[in-house]
Design an enzyme around this catalytic site. Sequence first.
Site, PDB file in Angstrom:
ATOM      1  CE  LYS A 169      -6.994   0.873   3.910  1.00 17.96           C
ATOM      2  NZ  LYS A 169      -5.586   1.004   4.704  1.00 17.96           N
ATOM      3  CB  VAL A 226       0.400  -0.623  12.432  1.00 21.31           C
ATOM      4  CG1 VAL A 226       1.375   0.268  11.250  1.00 21.31           C
ATOM      5  CG2 VAL A 226      -0.913  -0.266  12.216  1.00 21.31           C
ATOM      6  CD  GLU A 258      -2.621   0.929   2.956  1.00 20.11           C
ATOM      7  OE1 GLU A 258      -1.965   0.259   3.895  1.00 20.11           O
ATOM      8  OE2 GLU A 258      -3.740   1.488   2.890  1.00 20.11           O
ATOM      9  CB  CYS A 275      -3.881  -2.211   4.461  1.00 22.24           C
ATOM     10  SG  CYS A 275      -2.863  -2.189   5.855  1.00 22.24           S
TER      11      CYS A 275
HETATM   12  C1  ACM Z   1      -3.642   0.020   7.463  1.00 18.34           C
HETATM   13  O1  ACM Z   1      -4.802  -0.132   6.707  1.00 18.34           O
HETATM   14  N1  ACM Z   1      -2.774   0.731   6.927  1.00 18.34           N
HETATM   15  C2  ACM Z   1      -3.326  -0.536   8.593  1.00 18.34           C
END
Ligand code: ACM
Length: 241
Positions: A109, A169, A38, A142
């Site tokens: 996203k 993370v 990402e 992510c």
């Molecule tokens: C994330 O969605 N970058 C943790």
Amino acid sequence: MKVGFLQFSPLWGRKDDNVERAIRSIRGAKADLLVLPELFSTGYLFENGEELKRSAEIIPEGPTFLRLADLAAEEKVNLVFGMAERDGESVYNSSVLVTPEGDFWVYRKLHLFDREKLWFTPGDKELEVIDIGRTRVGMMLCFDWIFPEVARILTLKGAQIICHPSNLVLAYCQSAMITRCLENGVFAITANRTGREERGGVKLTFTGKSQVVAPRGEILSQANETDEGVWTVDLDPDLAL
Ligand code: ACM
């Protein structure tokens, strides 16, 4: 077919260097499908919307897309990569699929994570499945991992391989993706980044451990927390259920 991921630590704000490093790593990998992290070209932690807008690019005119499209053509590889996409006044956290022929699709996203909500506009497009010839792929980004509906919708639309650019993370995603693959009978390629960022009083450490998981939950390939490079593995996409 040969699939894989690039895991590395982009340096914040060093777009040219990050793109150049990614291109150098991917050249010669001889893969059919490769997934990058990402926001691989910009880094992750922005301090405000203006800073993000300056880093974001229009697709397909921007240099990050154009350089990766050239690479896809030269290396005959389908590439999936995360980048900051500007469209008018909005900036999306997007994933792009570009084929060796130069066809491309963009996923924006849907589930923004934590401070991303301060900077990015949430996605406004349907989840899509794309037939790239050898297989059908879906894209998610992510934090979408925590919502089982995303992988489920992609599966119901016919995805065999879920491509998952990430900047993880939290510690749970790599295990959760095994469940996503098992419950849906699909492959997943999670391309995570490594390294640390510290900006605006926020410190983050990214967890690496990028992986390719099979429909029965087997990990076909996995990097460690800090390694950088390209990992590939041969798989038969028709083993997706
Ligand atoms: C994330 O969605 N970058 C943790």
